[in-house]
Design a protein around this motif. Structure first.
Motif, PDB file in Angstrom:
ATOM      1  N   HIS A 782      96.835  29.231  53.399  1.00 46.54           N
ATOM      2  CA  HIS A 782      95.439  28.925  53.643  1.00 46.54           C
ATOM      3  C   HIS A 782      94.556  30.138  53.647  1.00 46.54           C
ATOM      4  CE1 HIS A 782      96.321  24.755  55.613  1.00 46.54           C
ATOM      5  NE2 HIS A 782      96.430  24.761  54.288  1.00 46.54           N
ATOM      6  N   ASP A 783      95.134  31.309  53.522  1.00 44.12           N
ATOM      7  CA  ASP A 783      94.338  32.532  53.336  1.00 44.12           C
ATOM      8  C   ASP A 783      94.025  32.618  51.854  1.00 44.12           C
ATOM      9  OD1 ASP A 783      93.241  35.001  53.097  1.00 44.12           O
ATOM     10  OD2 ASP A 783      94.857  36.089  54.124  1.00 44.12           O
ATOM     11  N   PHE A 784      92.835  32.191  51.486  1.00 43.43           N
ATOM     12  CA  PHE A 784      92.511  32.049  50.073  1.00 43.43           C
ATOM     13  C   PHE A 784      92.428  33.377  49.351  1.00 43.43           C
ATOM     14  CE2 PHE A 784      90.270  28.051  51.669  1.00 43.43           C
ATOM     15  CZ  PHE A 784      91.421  27.289  51.513  1.00 43.43           C
ATOM     16  N   ARG A 785      92.439  34.410  50.132  1.00 49.56           N
ATOM     17  CA  ARG A 785      92.380  35.714  49.482  1.00 49.56           C
ATOM     18  C   ARG A 785      93.677  36.008  48.743  1.00 49.56           C
ATOM     19  NH1 ARG A 785      91.198  39.389  54.474  1.00 49.56           N
ATOM     20  NH2 ARG A 785      93.001  38.142  55.145  1.00 49.56           N
ATOM     21  N   THR A 786      94.744  35.237  49.137  1.00 46.01           N
ATOM     22  CA  THR A 786      96.047  35.472  48.503  1.00 46.01           C
ATOM     23  C   THR A 786      96.163  34.761  47.151  1.00 46.01           C
ATOM     24  OG1 THR A 786      97.023  33.584  49.632  1.00 46.01           O
ATOM     25  CG2 THR A 786      97.129  35.712  50.764  1.00 46.01           C
ATOM     26  N   GLY A 797      85.507  31.996  46.472  1.00 47.12           N
ATOM     27  CA  GLY A 797      85.502  33.455  46.660  1.00 47.12           C
ATOM     28  C   GLY A 797      84.863  33.934  47.958  1.00 47.12           C
ATOM     29  N   ARG A 798      84.513  33.058  48.828  1.00 47.85           N
ATOM     30  CA  ARG A 798      83.848  33.491  50.075  1.00 47.85           C
ATOM     31  C   ARG A 798      84.782  34.325  50.953  1.00 47.85           C
ATOM     32  NH1 ARG A 798      82.008  28.242  49.869  1.00 47.85           N
ATOM     33  NH2 ARG A 798      83.665  27.612  51.291  1.00 47.85           N
ATOM     34  N   SER A 799      86.046  33.958  50.964  1.00 45.88           N
ATOM     35  CA  SER A 799      86.972  34.701  51.823  1.00 45.88           C
ATOM     36  C   SER A 799      87.152  36.138  51.369  1.00 45.88           C
ATOM     37  CB  SER A 799      88.335  33.992  51.877  1.00 45.88           C
ATOM     38  OG  SER A 799      88.862  33.882  50.578  1.00 45.88           O
ATOM     39  N   LEU A 800      87.059  36.338  50.060  1.00 50.74           N
ATOM     40  CA  LEU A 800      87.169  37.712  49.577  1.00 50.74           C
ATOM     41  C   LEU A 800      85.969  38.544  50.026  1.00 50.74           C
ATOM     42  CD1 LEU A 800      88.459  37.037  45.969  1.00 50.74           C
ATOM     43  CD2 LEU A 800      89.734  38.053  47.858  1.00 50.74           C
ATOM     44  N   LYS A 801      84.899  37.882  50.139  1.00 51.94           N
ATOM     45  CA  LYS A 801      83.676  38.594  50.479  1.00 51.94           C
ATOM     46  C   LYS A 801      83.483  38.707  51.992  1.00 51.94           C
ATOM     47  CE  LYS A 801      78.708  38.171  49.696  1.00 51.94           C
ATOM     48  NZ  LYS A 801      77.691  37.222  49.236  1.00 51.94           N
ATOM     49  N   SER A 802      83.752  37.649  52.684  1.00 49.66           N
ATOM     50  CA  SER A 802      83.382  37.596  54.105  1.00 49.66           C
ATOM     51  C   SER A 802      84.560  37.428  55.037  1.00 49.66           C
ATOM     52  CB  SER A 802      82.395  36.447  54.347  1.00 49.66           C
ATOM     53  OG  SER A 802      81.265  36.585  53.549  1.00 49.66           O
ATOM     54  N   VAL A 804      88.763  36.126  55.865  1.00 53.58           N
ATOM     55  CA  VAL A 804      89.670  34.998  55.731  1.00 53.58           C
ATOM     56  C   VAL A 804      89.068  33.707  56.252  1.00 53.58           C
ATOM     57  CG1 VAL A 804      90.810  35.578  57.913  1.00 53.58           C
ATOM     58  CG2 VAL A 804      92.028  34.206  56.224  1.00 53.58           C
ATOM     59  N   CYS A 805      88.304  33.801  57.359  1.00 54.51           N
ATOM     60  CA  CYS A 805      87.785  32.585  57.972  1.00 54.51           C
ATOM     61  C   CYS A 805      86.747  31.919  57.087  1.00 54.51           C
ATOM     62  CB  CYS A 805      87.190  32.885  59.343  1.00 54.51           C
ATOM     63  SG  CYS A 805      88.370  33.631  60.458  1.00 54.51           S
ATOM     64  N   ALA A 806      86.078  32.763  56.310  1.00 57.52           N
ATOM     65  CA  ALA A 806      85.012  32.230  55.475  1.00 57.52           C
ATOM     66  C   ALA A 806      85.550  31.330  54.380  1.00 57.52           C
ATOM     67  CB  ALA A 806      84.204  33.369  54.884  1.00 57.52           C
ATOM     68  N   GLY A 807      86.871  31.326  54.189  1.00 53.69           N
ATOM     69  CA  GLY A 807      87.451  30.436  53.206  1.00 53.69           C
ATOM     70  C   GLY A 807      87.101  28.997  53.489  1.00 53.69           C
ATOM     71  N   CYS A 808      87.109  28.620  54.714  1.00 49.60           N
ATOM     72  CA  CYS A 808      86.831  27.241  55.072  1.00 49.60           C
ATOM     73  C   CYS A 808      85.565  27.081  55.898  1.00 49.60           C
ATOM     74  CB  CYS A 808      88.002  26.661  55.858  1.00 49.60           C
ATOM     75  SG  CYS A 808      89.520  26.567  54.907  1.00 49.60           S
ATOM     76  N   HIS A 809      85.208  28.151  56.647  1.00 47.04           N
ATOM     77  CA  HIS A 809      84.157  27.987  57.640  1.00 47.04           C
ATOM     78  C   HIS A 809      82.916  28.790  57.302  1.00 47.04           C
ATOM     79  CE1 HIS A 809      87.119  26.055  60.189  1.00 47.04           C
ATOM     80  NE2 HIS A 809      87.941  27.076  59.953  1.00 47.04           N
ATOM     81  N   ALA A 810      81.829  28.283  57.751  1.00 52.02           N
ATOM     82  CA  ALA A 810      80.558  29.011  57.688  1.00 52.02           C
ATOM     83  C   ALA A 810      79.943  28.931  59.079  1.00 52.02           C
ATOM     84  CB  ALA A 810      79.638  28.399  56.651  1.00 52.02           C
ATOM     85  N   ASN A 811      79.774  30.099  59.705  1.00 55.27           N
ATOM     86  CA  ASN A 811      79.389  30.099  61.113  1.00 55.27           C
ATOM     87  C   ASN A 811      77.977  29.614  61.372  1.00 55.27           C
ATOM     88  OD1 ASN A 811      81.758  30.905  62.256  1.00 55.27           O
ATOM     89  ND2 ASN A 811      81.317  33.087  62.046  1.00 55.27           N
ATOM     90  N   HIS A 812      77.105  29.877  60.454  1.00 52.93           N
ATOM     91  CA  HIS A 812      75.707  29.541  60.721  1.00 52.93           C
ATOM     92  C   HIS A 812      75.144  28.500  59.766  1.00 52.93           C
ATOM     93  CE1 HIS A 812      75.823  32.696  63.518  1.00 52.93           C
ATOM     94  NE2 HIS A 812      75.884  33.669  62.614  1.00 52.93           N
ATOM     95  N   ASN A 813      75.871  28.278  58.696  1.00 56.24           N
ATOM     96  CA  ASN A 813      75.282  27.442  57.653  1.00 56.24           C
ATOM     97  C   ASN A 813      76.308  26.460  57.119  1.00 56.24           C
ATOM     98  OD1 ASN A 813      72.946  26.864  56.446  1.00 56.24           O
ATOM     99  ND2 ASN A 813      72.906  28.664  55.101  1.00 56.24           N
ATOM    100  N   ALA A 814      77.093  25.873  58.007  1.00 62.62           N
ATOM    101  CA  ALA A 814      78.190  25.013  57.592  1.00 62.62           C
ATOM    102  C   ALA A 814      77.648  23.747  56.918  1.00 62.62           C
ATOM    103  CB  ALA A 814      79.057  24.656  58.790  1.00 62.62           C
TER     104      ALA A 814
END
Lengths: 970, 307
Positions: A782-786, A797-802, A804-814
């Motif tokens: 589930h670590d999409f960076r892999t 590609g969000r996890s690569l940028k922000s 591992v958590c950003a792979g599934c989650h968006a803290n402010h803009n889900a």
């Protein structure tokens, strides 16, 4: 035989004498020779020769010599009665006053027989009188008083002009000391009942060593000090010195200063206290040069009623207002003393009245007052020695040295500035008000020592330069002492002689408290108000969760040492406190260009704030640097024209800020708990609106709400976060924006700059401070960076940028608020839980999830599961809570999670294995570790219901619908 | 009858008047019987009311300046020494003194004892005698020693103690308080003389003569202000010619008797008695008589010129 008062015995020949005359016939012609005829009644006249005694000689015989015949040792040894070196009751003198009835005289003069009757008692006399052969009983010296009535006064001592007589000794004095009584008795005196003073306590009628028939001498106060030795030799109180040179020469009085110099034991002019003179005149006989002028403030008549009531006015006079000759509390016969014992005695003297409630309120001292004591070699304020001719330093003993003398004192005392008896000549009358040695106008008095403060005269802190009448009114003309604007010499509320009461805790920071007394909320200096929101004052923040090392201890700016701060924490003690004086200096250095607002030079630059807030400089490299050209127009449009006077001024005001964090503008009212935290509201003020909108309230990480217990970070972990607020009760942690964000940015060790607290986001470090068990996701499928290139990346590609958590989650803009899901998906009709859809979003994609594709996933649920569980429960074989996964986390209409077997019943999508993260890191990706909650199938929920078939059902569960239809026992 | 009566009356008056004139004339004509004595020396030495004196060997005079608790010693050459006994013999208002075999004996009245001192005033021993009755204090006023006999006057018990010398072993005690016969009322000073002990019984105004064994021999009890009478006899001393010298402090004279108490005269010169200021203790050495004058604070040494 009775004798009338004062009757001349010689003229009244007694009957015995008559007999004697008849018997002796011509032998002794004149019977008046024998006023004690009984003694000679037996003498037989024999004419054996001539008489040895002539008539004239006979006269002397009946006086003292006849008594000596027996009292020379042959019968009784009373030779002291005739010792010319000793004293006794005078005889052979004409009494000054009329004698009472029954006291005879011989030829109009006193003689032994006036008091004594050698043979037999007078009719009616008691037998006790016989022993001393007195004519009358002398119990309690009543026989003495019969003649000396005016010298012994019964009744209240207050009204008596004589020493106390027949009164029980006062227990609060040494007169009640039995040792004293014993000494009196040893000297031949007598003491009355319970130490009462009698005539014979001081006088011996015969053989007294001192004049006036005193039992001992008085030239060195020996007699008085027997009983009053507490006055003479007290170690606890101070008394008027004795045996000094006595300028007041009075006949028959001691040559040196003794008790009898001031006191009269009998018939004293001042009753009660038995003084020789009423009023200050008595003292001035010797202390003439200390006479107070008529308008002196220390004269008794100028005292308040309260002060006057507390005075011992016995004897009267101005001197007694401050000095008492006996049992004084301190040097110079002080009525009272106060203050530290290390103070010079002179100042302690003054504090005796001015440090108490006695005097006028405006003349009282304390709790803080000008330093008194030895003149320091180096003063912190740079004070210099005062000019000796105007302001003398006192000697060690508290004496003001002679003006112009070579000796100079070393102690700063009250009398350095104030005169008492040493009023300087030609002193202006208006200065008498405070007995000041020189005028205090425009700080003249203070600046005599504090010359380095002289520059204040040129500033607006000089009250003489105050233009506003309402402010100027606070400084009356008579007190137009420049220094008094900020300092109170005698009754300051804090250290540094600042007035009170102060708005701050003066113990913490008296200097700032003093500033705020004028510039604080509710004061009149509107244009320089500090306001409700101002730069924080107090202990320098340590490297705790509050600071995160963001502040740099300034080298050029002083911190205020504060004892009370030191007691709080050792670390902060070494640094001190931030105060107004850290940035401001009210007494500018001479010749220095005076900056605006009394700022210290280091605080005058555009980036003055970064002197301490050095870490905030990285703001320039962040998106928050609103002074960046690209931002200016946007910000101006948003908030109006920004204040660009200083680097930080667009957002912050040091004083008069409108909100917490020294925010430049007022914050909007909180609409919901999300905006409850003021600091967060500062962020939301921009980030909920375009063009800076970054947060969707409904789909953002909760802020302003209490953290659940399971998310509370450990103390160590908290250090990685920013500010964690507290709820209103101050009990529970509340996540706010600043918990995760540093709005001024932070430079990481690798040189990158982030707006996040903690170590950053790549591996979810910041999130996992609270969401600890989510850490297994790193490196898991589930670590999409892999994902390798070309593989399906649901996160785009969000996890690569922000991270591992950003792979599934968006803290402010889900996209989906529940679980802060970053991507959107739809729920198939009639199919299960929406959260399942989150999983199926990937796992139904046949292209990318080979081997993990889920064809079927719906497990029987509802009543059937419930009944099954019930049956198992009866067999005590129900699955544990752990196996059932998280209990009802949410409710969806018509759905009960507990009895619904869905993805998360068996899987934890953050945990690659069912093991804790510490044990699971190196486990291979097997079927048994496919985010299952158990470590193998046998331990899963499946085995509880399906028994041995569980493994097969498990393997085929997501593949074949048939398995679903063949559930045993179903 | 009436004339007879009148004559008789006149005769009586005349007779009475004549007798008076005769008496008066006789008195006016009478003169003092004087024992001539010339002053040899006066010892003052800043004494205060001394009470007694004694001659030692070779005419050294010891005066008890008891009010100052000291002894003034005058050598025949006139040299004065002051002895102030210390330590265990510190004196307290002693009244009587005597010297025997080079030792000084002081009746230390205030301390109720006899002190034996050497010639330098150093304490040799302190002697306390048994009082007559337990409740009566021993108040020695004088001491006299002759051969193996010691007589101590005890004013407390109105008695005298006879002791053995040098042991001071008490032998006998005589005397009771009283005013008549053999009783005593404040006996004061004492002296040994030929034929026994001579003692002044002061308050009784008499001189008592006892044997060395204490037997009463004779007394002279004539109160009055004329020759041979006493008011307050104080000092007594017996000269080598059986002269008994008696001082009377009230009368201020020293009268001389023989051992039979026959009046021999009064010390004086030029037909007038010598007046002393409160004479008390007396001491005889050969033809010298020391008279302690208490009110004069001095001792007058006289040379007796006529028997």
């Amino acid at each position: 035989m009775f004798i009338r008062a004062g009757e001349d015995m010689a003229g009244k020949a007694s009957i015995g004498c008559t007999i004697f005359i008849l018997l002796l016939a011509a032998s002794i012609a004149d019977a008046r020779l024998w006023p004690w005829p009984e003694d000679f009644a037996e003498v037989k006249a024999r004419r054996l020769g001539d008489r040895f005694i002539t008539e004239e000689e006979g006269d002397s015989l009946v006086k003292q010599d006849l008594c000596f015949d027996c009292h020379d040792g042959s019968v009784l040894d009373n030779r002291e009665l005739w010792d010319p070196g000793l004293h006794g009751h005078r005889v052979d003198v004409v009494p000054k006053q009329a004698l009472p009835q029954g006291i005879p005289l011989l030829e109009g003069r006193l003689y032994c027989g006036s008091c004594h009757l050698p043979h037999g008692d007078l009719p009616g006399a008691r037998s006790e009188v016989k022993k001393p052969y007195l004519r009358y009983e002398n119990t309690n010296d009543v026989f003495c008083v019969a003649c000396h009535q005016e010298r012994a006064t019964p009744g209240p001592q207050e009204a008596s002009r004589n020493h106390s007589f027949l009164k029980k000794a006062r227990t609060d004095t040494a007169t009640a000391d039995p040792e004293a009584w014993k000494r009196i008795q040893n000297l031949g005196g007598r003491v009355g009942k319970e130490g009462a003073t009698r005539c014979q306590s001081c006088h011996r009628p015969h053989g007294a060593p001192s004049r006036s028939a005193l039992i001992t001498f008085v030239d060195k106060s020996q007699l008085c000090s027997i009983c009053h030795h507490d006055i003479k030799d007290s170690s606890t109180t101070v008394n008027h010195p004795l045996h000094q040179e006595n300028p007041w020469k009075v006949e028959n009085r001691p040559l040196t200063v003794e008790c009898l110099t001031c006191h009269r034991v009998h018939e004293a002019p001042v009753p009660g206290i038995l003084l020789a003179e009423q009023g200050e005149g008595l003292c001035l006989h010797c202390h003439a040069k200390n006479k107070l002028p008529a308008n002196d403030i220390h004269r008794e008549e100028s005292f308040t009623k309260q002060a006057r009531a507390s005075l011992d006015t016995r004897g009267g006079g101005n001197c007694r207002a401050c000095h008492i000759p006996h049992r004084a509390q301190g040097k110079f016969l002080a009525v009272a003393v106060a203050g530290a014992s290390g103070l010079d005695p002179d100042s302690r003297f003054c504090a005796g009245c001015h440090g108490s409630e006695k005097g006028r309120a405006e003349n009282q001292i304390g709790p803080y007052y000008h330093y008194l004591g030895p003149w320091p070699k180096e003063t912190s304020s740079g004070a210099i020695l005062p000019p000796a001719e105007r302001l003398p330093l006192l000697t060690y003993t508290g004496v003001v040295p002679e003006t112009g003398g070579k000796e100079r004192g070393t102690n700063l005392g009250c009398r350095t500035c104030h005169f008492m008896h040493d009023r300087p000549e030609a002193l202006p009358a208006d200065l008498l008000l405070k007995n000041l040695r020189q005028t205090a106008l425009e700080g003249d008095l203070c600046l005599a020592c504090h010359k380095d403060r002289q520059t204040i005269l040129e500033t607006t802190h000089n009250p003489l330069r105050i233009e506003k009448p309402e402010i100027r009114a606070r400084f009356p003309v008579k007190d137009r002492n420049t220094c008094s604007l900020c300092h109170v010499v005698h009754k300051a509320g804090t250290q540094n002689l600042f007035p009170g009461p102060l708005v701050l805790d003066p113990e913490t920071d008296p200097r700032s408290a003093a500033c705020l007394s004028c510039h604080g909320p509710g004061t009149q200096k509107a244009e320089t108000l500090v306001g409700n929101f101002s730069h924080p004052l107090g202990p320098w923040p340590t490297d705790t969760e509050d600071s995160q090392g963001l502040y740099r201890l300034p080298e050029d700016l002083p911190l205020v040492p504060s004892p009370s701060v030191e007691s709080r924490t050792a670390s902060s003690a070494s640094k001190g406190s931030v105060s107004c004086f850290t940035c401001h200096r009210l007494h500018p250095v001479k010749d220095e260009e005076r900056p605006a607002k009394y700022l210290r030079p280091a605080c005058t630059g555009r980036d003055a704030c970064t002197v301490c807030h050095a870490a905030q400089r990285v703001l320039r490299s962040t998106k928050h640097y609103i002074r960046a050209p690209a931002m200016v127009s946007e910000i101006d449009r948003f908030f109006g024209k920004m204040d660009e006077s200083q680097e930080c001024s667009p957002c912050h005001r040091v004083h008069n800020a409108r909100g917490p964090g020294l925010w430049f503008t007022e914050l909007p009212e909180a609409k919901n708990t999300f905006e409850q935290d003021e600091r967060s509201r500062r962020c939301l003020g921009c980030h909920l609106k375009e063009p800076f909108k970054r947060i969707r309230e409904e789909n953002g990480h909760p802020i302003g709400t209490r953290m659940k217990t399971q998310y509370l970070p450990s103390a160590e972990a908290r250090l990685q976060l920013g500010r964690i607020a507290r709820d209103e009760a101050g009990v529970r942690d509340v996540v706010v924006c600043a918990t995760c964000h540093l709005n001024h940015g932070k430079q990481n060790p690798d040189g990158t700059i982030t707006l996040f607290a903690g170590g950053g986001l790549p591996d979810g470090e910041l999130c996992m401070v609270c969401h600890r068990e989510k850490g297994q996701i790193v490196g898991s499928p589930h670590d999409f960076r892999t994902r390798k290139e070309g593989e399906f990346r649901p996160d785009e590609g969000r996890s690569l940028k922000s991270g591992v958590c950003a792979g599934c989650h968006a803290n402010h803009n889900a996209r989906i608020g529940q679980g802060l899901i970053a991507f959107a998906f739809s729920r198939p009709k009639g199919e299960g839980n929406p959260e399942d859809m989150f999983c199926l979003y990937c796992h139904r994609n046949p292209a990318v999830m080979r081997g993990r594709r889920i064809k079927f996933y719906v497990h029987p649920s509802g009543t059937k599961v419930k009944e099954k569980l019930k049956a198992l429960k009866e067999k005590a074989a129900a699955p544990s809570q752990e196996r059932l996964g998280e209990p009802a986390r949410t409710t969806v209409a018509g759905y009960e999670a507990l009895y619904h077997i869905d993805c998360r019943t068996c899987h934890d999508n953050h945990r690659w294995t069912g093991l804790p993260i510490s044990e699971a890191k190196e486990l291979p990706r097997t079927e048994m570790a496919s985010f299952l909650r158990g470590s193998d199938v046998a331990k899963t929920l499946c085995s509880n219901c399906h028994g041995a078939e569980a493994l097969y059902r498990y393997r085929m569960y997501h593949q074949d619908r048939a398995w679903r239809l063949k559930i045993p026992n179903e | 009858m009436s004339l007879k009566k009148g004559r008789r009356k006149s005769a009586v008056w005349i007779t009475a008047f004549s007798i008076s004139l005769v008496l008066l004339a006789a008195r006016e004509a009478s003169a003092f019987q004087i024992v001539a004595a010339a002053q040899v020396a006066v010892v003052e030495a800043e004494m205060r009311m001394p009470t007694d004196a004694a001659f030692g060997d070779s005419g050294v005079l010891y005066v008890l300046d008891g009010y100052q608790n000291r002894i003034v010693v005058r050598s025949p050459s006139g040299r004065i020494r002051i002895l102030t006994p210390e330590a265990t013999c510190r004196l307290d208002r002693p009244l009587g003194i005597t010297v025997n075999q080079g030792k000084i004996y002081v009746a230390d009245t205030g301390n109720h004892r006899i002190c034996e001192l050497d010639g330098e005033g150093r304490c040799l021993r302190s002697i306390t005698l048994r009082s007559k009755e337990p409740e009566v204090p021993f108040l020695p006023t004088d001491i006299a020693i002759e051969g193996a006999s010691v007589v101590v006057v005890d004013r407390g018990g109105n008695c005298i103690h006879l002791c053995l010398y040098p042991s001071f072993e008490q032998d006998k005690t005589f005397g009771n308080w009283g005013e008549k016969g053999g009783v005593l009322n404040n006996p004061y000073l004492v002296a040994f003389g030929r034929g026994g002990i001579f003692l002044t019984d002061m308050m009784n105004g008499r001189l008592v003569h006892l044997t060395e064994g204490g037997m009463f021999l004779n007394d002279l009890r004539e109160r009055g202000v004329r020759e041979g009478q006493f008011i307050r006899p104080k000092g007594v001393a017996v000269g080598s010619g059986n002269q008994v010298f008696v001082s009377d402090s009230t009368l201020g004279v020293v009268q001389v008797f023989d051992t039979e108490f026959q009046y021999r005269g009064t010390l004086g010169s030029d037909g007038k008695p010598r007046r002393f200021q409160h004479p008390a203790g007396l001491a005889v050495y050969e033809n010298l008589l020391a008279v302690v004058e208490q009110r004069r604070n001095a001792v007058t040494v006289l040379k007796i010129q006529s028997p």
